[in-house]
Design an enzyme around this catalytic site. Structure first.
Site, PDB file in Angstrom:
ATOM      1  N   TRP A  98      -0.492   0.335   4.276  1.00 30.43           N
ATOM      2  CA  TRP A  98      -0.812   1.767   4.300  1.00 30.43           C
ATOM      3  C   TRP A  98      -1.115   2.303   2.915  1.00 30.43           C
ATOM      4  O   TRP A  98      -1.994   3.142   2.732  1.00 30.43           O
ATOM      5  CB  TRP A  98       0.300   2.554   4.983  1.00 30.43           C
ATOM      6  CG  TRP A  98       0.317   2.226   6.437  1.00 30.43           C
ATOM      7  CD1 TRP A  98       1.229   1.458   7.119  1.00 30.43           C
ATOM      8  CD2 TRP A  98      -0.671   2.602   7.406  1.00 30.43           C
ATOM      9  NE1 TRP A  98       0.859   1.340   8.437  1.00 30.43           N
ATOM     10  CE2 TRP A  98      -0.290   2.027   8.654  1.00 30.43           C
ATOM     11  CE3 TRP A  98      -1.841   3.354   7.347  1.00 30.43           C
ATOM     12  CZ2 TRP A  98      -1.044   2.196   9.818  1.00 30.43           C
ATOM     13  CZ3 TRP A  98      -2.593   3.528   8.511  1.00 30.43           C
ATOM     14  CH2 TRP A  98      -2.186   2.953   9.727  1.00 30.43           C
ATOM     15  N   ASP A 136       3.544   9.067   0.793  1.00 31.68           N
ATOM     16  CA  ASP A 136       3.359   8.947   2.236  1.00 31.68           C
ATOM     17  C   ASP A 136       4.694   8.524   2.821  1.00 31.68           C
ATOM     18  O   ASP A 136       5.147   7.397   2.620  1.00 31.68           O
ATOM     19  CB  ASP A 136       2.276   7.899   2.522  1.00 31.68           C
ATOM     20  CG  ASP A 136       2.067   7.637   4.013  1.00 31.68           C
ATOM     21  OD1 ASP A 136       2.801   8.222   4.834  1.00 31.68           O
ATOM     22  OD2 ASP A 136       1.167   6.837   4.344  1.00 31.68           O
ATOM     23  N   LYS A 181       6.642   8.814  14.325  1.00 33.19           N
ATOM     24  CA  LYS A 181       7.621   7.746  14.175  1.00 33.19           C
ATOM     25  C   LYS A 181       9.053   8.276  14.234  1.00 33.19           C
ATOM     26  O   LYS A 181       9.881   7.772  14.976  1.00 33.19           O
ATOM     27  CB  LYS A 181       7.374   7.002  12.864  1.00 33.19           C
ATOM     28  CG  LYS A 181       5.975   6.382  12.782  1.00 33.19           C
ATOM     29  CD  LYS A 181       5.676   5.817  11.407  1.00 33.19           C
ATOM     30  CE  LYS A 181       4.247   5.319  11.309  1.00 33.19           C
ATOM     31  NZ  LYS A 181       3.990   4.136  12.111  1.00 33.19           N
TER      32      LYS A 181
END
Length: 397
Positions: free
Chosen positions: A138, A208, A232
């Site tokens: 990511w 992030d 999540k």
């Protein structure tokens, strides 16, 4: 929560599952029967498990929210009922994290991936250089996307170790006067997590936090921007929450899309257009639940206990199960593991785990193996049930 029966005829989620092979050793209760109907133990990396009581509250409001005669999905986002939902969600999030007044909270469509573009367009309207610390897939995506809008410097990377660790801060090659330094605080695929907030001086730190958002306390003032998708640890898919320091907004790139303009969104309380109403509502329910649980300190303690159960089982298996991550940086949220017996044994493990009621244990397609995502809403009983299954599988194979 009651325990299951022996492997020969397991009760899982209200049904019986016959195992391929009974174990010769003393049987143990390896799969806990869910307290509610046919729900599985969901270890998906996202969209992920949500708290059952939150789902039940949402179910109550699904058809007729608080006597309004409408679902939250039907009511106007400009109406007083939804405005109250939105206001309470932001207020509760600020309380939960301890967000200072000089930080804006934005509820935005598009998930975290849209922020890979929005961040450089808001923080570097005239280009410049941004430093990226790559610790997994990511962070790499954010790095590549930002490169479309500005110069990007790969300040540190753990690629050589297959993203199994985090480069020591003393080895980072940071750029003087960089526009920002970007990290992914928890890599969902590789299972590495920053345990301390790196000091980037006067350069804004951008993180992030998609897969460890609200899993532990956050020192907001150490960051310029915190962002992440909610699917999540917080709510249904379709929204990102951005926490941004006020002095970093209002200087967007001339070609910045309207929907990516942090100042515009802040000035309109995240409602320049129709927001993701149901996701905001459900996330608000989760904020209230976490506050009632005792806040993020209590949440972190719970997550540490769950992770210890699983990591201890892996480490104590004499190499039957293996976690490749540097122990200093093991994630509390995402636990990848392989089986020492090879790919065929892994396939058998995943097949039998699925039949026994364990959902989405297959590792990401880019790395293979298995992965258990044990977010806030995964109860300790679920982790213990998985560990018991892993022990039974080892004994039988």
């Amino acid at each position: 929560m009651t325990s299951g029966v022996a492997l020969g005829s397991r009760a899982v989620a209200g049904r019986k599952v016959t195992a391929r092979k009974a174990i010769a050793s003393k049987p143990r209760a390896s799969v806990a029967v869910r307290a509610s109907g046919d729900r599985k133990w969901n270890f998906s990396a996202g969209p992920a498990v949500l708290p059952l009581d939150v789902l039940e509250d949402a179910k109550e409001d699904l058809i007729n929210y608080k006597g309004t005669g409408m679902s939250v999905m039907e009511m106007s986002h400009r109406g007083k009922d939804f405005m109250k939902i939105a206001e309470e969600a932001e207020a509760d999030l600020r309380e939960l994290i301890g967000i200072p007044a000089n930080y804006k909270v934005l509820f935005l469509q598009g998930g975290a991936s849209s922020q890979f573009s929005a961040i450089p367009m808001n923080l570097a309207p005239e280009g410049g250089v941004a430093d990226f610390i790559l610790t997994g897939a990511w962070g790499k995506k954010a790095y590549e996307e930002a490169g479309k809008y500005m110069t990007t410097n790969l300040a540190a990377s753990s690629k050589d170790s297959n993203f199994s660790t985090i480069p020591d801060v003393s080895d980072w090659k940071l750029t003087k006067d960089a526009k920002f330094v970007h990290i992914c605080s928890n890599e969902t695929i590789g299972g590495v997590e920053f345990k301390e907030v790196p000091d980037t001086g006067d350069v804004p730190l951008v993180a992030d936090m998609s897969s460890n958002y609200l899993s532990k306390p956050i020192d907001v003032e150490k960051y310029g921007i915190i962002y992440g998708g909610v699917q999540k640890n917080i709510g249904p898919a379709g929204m990102a929450i951005v926490i941004v320091r006020e002095d970093l907004i209002g200087k967007t790139h001339p070609l910045c899309p309207t929907m990516f303009d942090y100042k515009l969104m802040a000035d309109n309380d995240s409602m320049y257009n129709t927001p993701p109403c149901w996701t905001m509502y459900t996330s608000g329910l989760v904020f209230k639940k976490l506050i009632k649980m005792g806040g993020l300190e209590a949440v972190e303690k719970m997550n540490e206990e769950k992770a210890k159960i699983l990591y201890d089982a892996i480490d104590g298996s004499d190499g039957y199960y293996n976690n490749p991550v540097d122990k200093k940086y093991r994630s509390l949220m995402n636990v990848p593991f392989t089986l020492g017996g090879g790919e065929d044994l892994e396939k058998k493990f995943l097949k039998e785990a699925a039949a026994a009621g364990f959902e989405s244990l297959k590792g990401h397609r880019s790395v293979g193996g298995a992965r258990a995502s044990i977010y806030n809403a995964m109860p300790k009983e679920g982790v213990q049930a998985l560990v018991d299954f892993m022990a039974d599988f080892k004994a039988a194979n």
